[in-house]
Design a protein around this motif. Structure first.
Motif: not given
Length: 58
Positions: A28, A25, A22, A6, A20, A16-17
């Motif tokens: 994800l 991390l 999540y 990360g 997406y 940045d998760q």
């Protein structure tokens, strides 16, 4: 270790998760199913590339 991954990602790009969908991390990494993860002592998450793990097992 996922924490180090990360840090490396955030140093290289504006990643940045949450973009997406999540919160974490680790969520994800679990969802994309390219990595094998293992939690130790409830604090550290180790991540391994599934393809590399299969090649090394041969």
């Amino acid at each position: 270790m996922l924490g180090l991954i990360g840090e490396q990602i955030s140093n290289q790009a504006s990643f940045d998760q949450r973009n997406y969908g999540y919160k974490k991390l680790s969520d994800l990494f679990t969802a994309i199913d390219l990595f094998k993860s293992k939690m130790t002592q409830g604090l550290v998450i180790w991540v391994r590339d599934i393809k590399r793990a299969k090649q090394q097992a041969k």
